[in-house]
Design a protein around this motif. Structure first.
Motif, mmCIF file in Angstrom:
data_model
loop_
_atom_site.group_PDB
_atom_site.id
_atom_site.type_symbol
_atom_site.label_atom_id
_atom_site.label_comp_id
_atom_site.label_asym_id
_atom_site.label_seq_id
_atom_site.Cartn_x
_atom_site.Cartn_y
_atom_site.Cartn_z
ATOM 1 N N ILE A 1 -44.612 -71.546 -31.780
ATOM 2 C CA ILE A 1 -45.661 -72.441 -32.269
ATOM 3 C C ILE A 1 -46.859 -71.689 -32.855
ATOM 4 N N ASP A 2 -46.936 -70.391 -32.618
ATOM 5 C CA ASP A 2 -48.038 -69.612 -33.178
ATOM 6 C C ASP A 2 -47.683 -68.136 -33.138
ATOM 7 N N GLY A 3 -48.364 -67.360 -33.963
ATOM 8 C CA GLY A 3 -48.112 -65.931 -33.982
ATOM 9 C C GLY A 3 -49.248 -65.173 -34.621
ATOM 10 N N PHE A 4 -49.420 -63.945 -34.194
ATOM 11 C CA PHE A 4 -50.441 -63.049 -34.726
ATOM 12 C C PHE A 4 -49.750 -61.730 -35.038
ATOM 13 N N GLY A 5 -49.731 -61.364 -36.318
ATOM 14 C CA GLY A 5 -48.915 -60.241 -36.739
ATOM 15 C C GLY A 5 -49.607 -58.901 -36.682
ATOM 16 N N GLY A 6 -48.841 -57.880 -36.997
ATOM 17 C CA GLY A 6 -49.292 -56.497 -36.848
ATOM 18 C C GLY A 6 -50.354 -56.055 -37.835
ATOM 19 N N THR A 7 -50.546 -56.794 -38.944
ATOM 20 C CA THR A 7 -51.658 -56.466 -39.838
ATOM 21 C C THR A 7 -52.844 -57.384 -39.565
ATOM 22 N N GLU A 8 -52.728 -58.234 -38.538
ATOM 23 C CA GLU A 8 -53.815 -59.125 -38.145
ATOM 24 C C GLU A 8 -54.479 -58.652 -36.857
ATOM 25 N N ILE A 9 -53.666 -58.202 -35.906
ATOM 26 C CA ILE A 9 -54.174 -57.702 -34.632
ATOM 27 C C ILE A 9 -54.151 -56.173 -34.656
ATOM 28 N N PRO A 10 -55.216 -55.512 -34.225
ATOM 29 C CA PRO A 10 -55.175 -54.050 -34.165
ATOM 30 C C PRO A 10 -54.023 -53.558 -33.293
ATOM 31 N N GLY A 11 -53.373 -52.501 -33.766
ATOM 32 C CA GLY A 11 -52.334 -51.858 -32.968
ATOM 33 C C GLY A 11 -52.823 -50.501 -32.490
ATOM 34 N N LEU A 12 -51.924 -49.716 -31.954
ATOM 35 C CA LEU A 12 -52.320 -48.392 -31.497
ATOM 36 C C LEU A 12 -52.700 -47.497 -32.670
ATOM 37 N N ILE A 13 -52.147 -47.798 -33.841
ATOM 38 C CA ILE A 13 -52.477 -47.037 -35.047
ATOM 39 C C ILE A 13 -53.030 -47.937 -36.146
ATOM 40 N N SER A 14 -52.499 -49.152 -36.295
ATOM 41 C CA SER A 14 -52.958 -50.053 -37.349
ATOM 42 C C SER A 14 -54.296 -50.693 -36.986
ATOM 43 N N PRO A 15 -55.166 -50.964 -37.994
ATOM 44 C CA PRO A 15 -56.503 -51.480 -37.711
ATOM 45 C C PRO A 15 -56.581 -52.989 -37.530
ATOM 46 N N GLY A 16 -55.504 -53.722 -37.886
ATOM 47 C CA GLY A 16 -55.573 -55.170 -37.819
ATOM 48 C C GLY A 16 -56.366 -55.721 -38.986
ATOM 49 N N CYS A 17 -56.971 -56.914 -38.793
ATOM 50 C CA CYS A 17 -57.728 -57.548 -39.866
ATOM 51 C C CYS A 17 -58.823 -56.626 -40.401
ATOM 52 N N ILE B 1 -57.665 -50.807 -51.820
ATOM 53 C CA ILE B 1 -56.961 -51.056 -50.571
ATOM 54 C C ILE B 1 -55.480 -50.770 -50.798
ATOM 55 N N THR B 2 -54.918 -49.929 -49.974
ATOM 56 C CA THR B 2 -53.497 -49.587 -50.063
ATOM 57 C C THR B 2 -52.823 -49.933 -48.738
ATOM 58 N N LYS B 3 -51.511 -49.717 -48.678
ATOM 59 C CA LYS B 3 -50.804 -49.921 -47.418
ATOM 60 C C LYS B 3 -51.351 -48.996 -46.332
ATOM 61 N N ASP B 4 -51.759 -47.787 -46.718
ATOM 62 C CA ASP B 4 -52.348 -46.873 -45.733
ATOM 63 C C ASP B 4 -53.631 -47.453 -45.132
ATOM 64 N N THR B 5 -54.365 -48.224 -45.939
ATOM 65 C CA THR B 5 -55.599 -48.830 -45.443
ATOM 66 C C THR B 5 -55.317 -49.767 -44.277
ATOM 67 N N ILE B 6 -54.262 -50.544 -44.387
ATOM 68 C CA ILE B 6 -53.972 -51.552 -43.361
ATOM 69 C C ILE B 6 -52.980 -51.055 -42.308
ATOM 70 N N TYR B 7 -52.501 -49.837 -42.465
ATOM 71 C CA TYR B 7 -51.528 -49.297 -41.510
ATOM 72 C C TYR B 7 -52.097 -48.188 -40.636
ATOM 73 N N THR B 8 -53.293 -47.677 -40.933
ATOM 74 C CA THR B 8 -53.805 -46.512 -40.210
ATOM 75 C C THR B 8 -55.254 -46.720 -39.759
ATOM 76 N N GLN B 9 -55.736 -45.783 -38.950
ATOM 77 C CA GLN B 9 -57.126 -45.756 -38.483
ATOM 78 C C GLN B 9 -57.456 -46.918 -37.540
ATOM 79 N N GLY B 10 -56.511 -47.298 -36.691
ATOM 80 C CA GLY B 10 -56.768 -48.327 -35.694
ATOM 81 C C GLY B 10 -57.547 -47.785 -34.503
ATOM 82 N N GLU B 11 -58.013 -48.682 -33.658
ATOM 83 C CA GLU B 11 -58.761 -48.309 -32.458
ATOM 84 C C GLU B 11 -58.027 -48.890 -31.249
ATOM 85 N N GLU B 12 -57.401 -48.019 -30.467
ATOM 86 C CA GLU B 12 -56.543 -48.456 -29.365
ATOM 87 C C GLU B 12 -57.275 -49.318 -28.341
#
Length: 299
Positions: free
Chosen positions: A165-181, A196-207
């Motif tokens: 009924i709902d979901g929050f994906g890996g480019t929306e929620i910060p991951g161990l490496i991805s920054p999320g929104c 903005i590139t794929k690297d922008t949304i795939y790296t520099q997250g805050e665990e």
């Protein structure tokens, strides 16, 4: 009779074979870096087992498109990546296209059980592999909140009475490496003065922040709907709450094999309604200027 499912992980591609009653028969993992240059090896491994049905790695998802009908438009919708650049998922899909018994599977945003208002201005509410993980746990639980902790990306899937009924994906929620929104003002400045590139949304997250947000959302849904929280994925030990199962295989790969079993009429066919779906991941964006993107895609 065998059924195969493939999980396209950031670090490895995993393929699981199950029989008609859902028993795991064989399991393999191949480093993702090898898939770009030698996808034929994994495709040959799958073909040699002669599975009755194959659930394809499907990225942003499409509702049960047969591999032989996948063209460049479908590959773009599944990958949402620059068509001029090669990648592991694109390479794998192009290699397996001749298969008549292989099918894409939907991501969360294409599921008809998710209310439309939750989809507006979203694309990634949980990719197809996250749906596969949820399908795996659906064979155990009727209702739950699933936190999927990958080494790069995290997601949350909410299942109630057997339906997502709902979901929050890996480019929306910060991951161990991805920054999320990405903050809108940050996005504006990047687009104006850089890009903005794929690297922008795939790296520099805050665990630390990632773990806080995962707890806030999952516990809110758990309390509101009286659901257990299940934690899965390679990095699930980073989470200090929820139910964890000791499973030596990737849940997404096994779940994909279970989906193949369901499509092929095996024991899990009773759960196939969980995957009722339509459309594409790009159908619900309403932002100003998006019409230019859709016109480019159509051409």
């Amino acid at each position: 009779m065998l059924f195969a499912g493939v999980d396209p992980g950031s670090e490895s591609y995993a393929v699981t074979f199950v029989d008609e009653i859902g028993r795991i028969v064989e399991y393999y993992e191949i480093p993702t870096d090898l898939i770009i240059h030698d996808s034929m090896r994994l495709v040959k491994l799958i073909r040699d087992k002669r599975p009755s049905t194959i659930a394809l790695p499907s990225g942003h998802g499409l509702p049960f498109v047969r591999a032989s009908r996948i063209g460049e438009r479908e590959i773009f919708l599944l990958t949402l990546a620059d068509p001029q650049k090669e990648g592991p998922l694109r390479s794998f899909l192009r290699t397996i296209i001749p298969e008549e018994n292989a099918f894409t599977i939907p991501s969360v945003i294409e599921l008809e059980s998710v209310p439309e208002y939750r989809k507006i201005n979203k694309i990634d509410m949980g990719t197809a592999d996250k749906v596969a993980s949820a399908f795996f746990y659906r064979t155990i639980f009727d209702s739950f909140v699933l936190i999927e902790m990958g080494r790069h990306f995290s997601s949350i899937i909410v299942v109630k009475n057997g339906k997502i009924i709902d979901g929050f994906g890996g480019t929306e929620i910060p991951g161990l490496i991805s920054p999320g929104c990405v903050d809108g003002e940050v996005a504006y400045l990047l687009c104006k003065y850089s890009r903005i590139t794929k690297d922008t949304i795939y790296t520099q997250g805050e665990e630390k922040r990632s773990l806080e947000i995962l707890r806030m959302i999952s516990e809110w849904y758990s309390e509101k709907l009286d659901l257990p929280i299940i934690v899965s994925g390679k990095a699930k030990d980073k989470i200090d709450f929820g139910i964890k199962f000791e499973i030596k295989y990737k849940e997404a790969s096994v779940g994909a094999a279970f989906i193949a079993n369901a499509i092929g009429g095996g024991i899990f066919r009773k759960y196939i309604d969980m995957l009722n779906s339509s459309g594409t991941a790009l159908d619900y964006v309403r932002l100003k200027g998006w019409e230019e993107i859709t016109s480019l895609i159509k051409t």
